[in-house]
Enzyme design. Structure first.
Site, PDB file in Angstrom:
ATOM      1  N   VAL A 193       0.836  -1.200   0.000  1.00  0.00           N
ATOM      2  CA  VAL A 193       0.000   0.000   0.000  1.00  0.00           C
ATOM      3  C   VAL A 193       0.870   1.250   0.000  1.00  0.00           C
ATOM      4  O   VAL A 193       0.664   2.168  -0.795  1.00  0.00           O
ATOM      5  CB  VAL A 193      -0.973  -0.029   1.205  1.00  0.00           C
TER       6      VAL A 193
ATOM      7  N   ASP B  61      10.812   4.122   5.877  1.00  0.00           N
ATOM      8  CA  ASP B  61      10.587   2.809   6.479  1.00  0.00           C
ATOM      9  C   ASP B  61      11.744   2.545   7.428  1.00  0.00           C
ATOM     10  O   ASP B  61      12.862   2.981   7.161  1.00  0.00           O
ATOM     11  CB  ASP B  61      10.543   1.738   5.362  1.00  0.00           C
TER      12      ASP B  61
ATOM     13  N   CYS C 122      -4.975  -9.730   3.552  1.00  0.00           N
ATOM     14  CA  CYS C 122      -6.086  -8.838   3.910  1.00  0.00           C
ATOM     15  C   CYS C 122      -7.335  -9.565   4.391  1.00  0.00           C
ATOM     16  O   CYS C 122      -7.728  -9.400   5.548  1.00  0.00           O
ATOM     17  CB  CYS C 122      -6.419  -7.959   2.712  1.00  0.00           C
TER      18      CYS C 122
END
Ligand code: UGA
Length: 438
Positions: free
Chosen positions: A12, A31, A264
């Site tokens: 994402v 990150d 998910c």
């Protein structure tokens, strides 16, 4: 044009960052994972996603996209911070929000002007309030900020297309100021007539879970219909096609098969059940969808066992390990559980996947992985299609038959047509379609 920071470089985050840079914004993707950032600095995308590499490279070259492990500077230099960090499932089935909390704390500590924190990660209803609270506590600067919920609906394997051509943009904002900025950021998509759902923060958070839980339920529903079809000798693919022609139902997510996997649906359905529980509600339909999905992969193993008259001592070729085509993602993939079960039952396995093979090696041991389908089926007592990769759709079936020890094919994704397979001399088994006649 905005200065944007995207925290988290998973699917994402990276897709969001690259696409927002493509819209002309200056985007810093941050990150804490140093190895991920150092590959990205060389424009190397650390996972397989069609088209992403090109868009990353293009925007890095144009100076609009950069990568860093310095989260704090990324926040300080940006007006809008998209949070796309992982929310893994905790042992209790809830979404683990520790990464989200870490980012919220950094935003609070580095609030050097008005900022908007945009929640892209899938987070339970109430998380934006939590983030709001953390920033309020940690910030001493007195600057204003807003927290916006903007769930992402992209699918792995078609992520760029899904981001660039979404069915809708959901914006859960509590101030006009934040809504205005978000609407400007999404202007290129709004100009293409993408509908915008402008709502409150909690409703927006709920939209994401309700959507994923509904799609998961649709899959479990058709898998149950498939089980009945098998018993009464009806054909689920025709049932599903005819159902889908009803505009109120729609044709998508009605493919019977080995069930859903991925990062998910399994996680989000469980998290929604937990949210409901915490709110004092028993979410029966979604619970049933989860149970049916868990059973579906076991049903596939039983189908293989029955087709082969027992698997013990036999060799089975597993074709496709990824949880769906066009990804190398193996999280919650049906093939992994199926392979482990078949091994426990005494079968020897060969395996092939066009993209996910290296990953697969880390998930299942003692599988002889092969260069292609033909090598995998050579000498096998049965072959099983678990992922419907395009390259499995038009195979040289005569060659496959001649290479196999016995021509038993179990098609867990209904890739082939039963009459044709019968004609070719296969013992062919699929999901929810008429068994072989005669
Ligand atoms: C899913 C949603 O489709 C996205 O909208 C959402 O943004 C994403 O989760 C997320 O929350 O991040 P994804 O997990 O990438 O996307 O994959 P899907 O294409 O939705 O497939 C999920 C699983 O359902 C796969 O295992 C697939 O094989 C299975 N499936 C799908 C079926 O078994 N039958 C179908 O008819 C459709």
């Amino acid at each position: 044009m905005y200065n944007i920071c995207v925290a988290g470089t998973g699917y994402v985050g990276l897709v969001t960052g690259a696409c927002l840079a493509d819209f002309g914004n200056v985007v810093r993707c941050v990150d804490i994972d140093e190895s991920k950032i150092s590959s990205l600095e060389n424009s190397e995308v650390p996972f397989y996603e069609p088209g992403l590499q090109e868009i990353v490279k293009r925007n890095v070259e144009r100076g609009r996209l950069s990568f860093s492990t310095d989260v704090n500077t990324g926040i300080e230099e940006s007006t809008v911070i998209f949070v796309a960090v992982g929310t893994p499932m905790s042992d209790e089935g809830q979404a683990d929000l520790s990464y989200v909390e870490m980012v919220a704390k950094s935003v609070g500590e580095h609030l050097n002007g008005y900022k908007i924190v945009v929640m892209k990660s899938t987070v339970p209803a109430g998380t934006c309030d939590l983030v709001q609270g953390i920033i309020e506590i940690t910030s001493t600067s007195g600057h204003d900020f807003d927290v916006v919920s903007n769930p992402e609906f992209l699918r792995e394997g078609s992520a760029i297309e899904d981001f660039m051509k979404p069915d809708r943009i959901v914006l859960g904002a509590s101030t006009e100021r934040a809504l205005k900025v978000m609407t400007e950021i999404y202007r290129p998509l709004i100009l293409e007539n993408t509908p915008v759902v402008d709502t409150d923060v909690k409703t927006s958070e709920m939209i994401k879970y309700a959507s994923n839980a509904f799609l998961a339920t649709k899959i479990s529903f058709i898998n149950e219909i498939a089980s009945i079809c098998e018993r009464i000798h009806a054909d689920v693919s025709v049932v599903s096609r005819a159902m889908g022609l009803d505009e109120r139902i729609g044709p998508k997510f009605l493919r019977a098969g080995a069930g859903y996997g991925g990062s998910c649906f399994p996680k989000d359905t469980r998290a929604l059940v937990k949210t409901a529980e915490a709110a004092g509600y028993d979410l029966r339909i979604v619970k049933a969808a989860i149970t049916v999905n868990d059973e579906q992969r076991r049903n596939m193993v039983a189908k293989i066992d029955e087709a082969m008259g027992g698997v013990k001592g036999k060799t089975i070729a597993i074709l496709g390990f990824a949880f769906k085509p066009d990804t190398d993602d193996l999280r919650e993939a049906p093939a992994i559980d199926m392979a482990k079960d078949l091994q426990r039952m005494g079968a020897a396995l060969t395996g092939y996947d066009p993209v996910a093979m290296e990953e697969a090696k880390t998930f299942v041991k003692d599988v002889t992985f092969c260069e292609d389908v033909f090598e995998a089926v050579k000498g096998a007592d049965a072959a099983v299609f678990v992922t419907e990769w395009n390259e499995f759709r038009d195979l040289d079936l005569d060659k496959i038959k001649s290479l196999m020890k016995s021509p038993v094919l179990i098609d867990c994704r209904n890739i082939y047509e039963p009459p044709r397979m019968k004609e070719l001399g296969f013992e062919y088994f699929s999901v929810g379609r008429r068994p072989r006649e005669g």
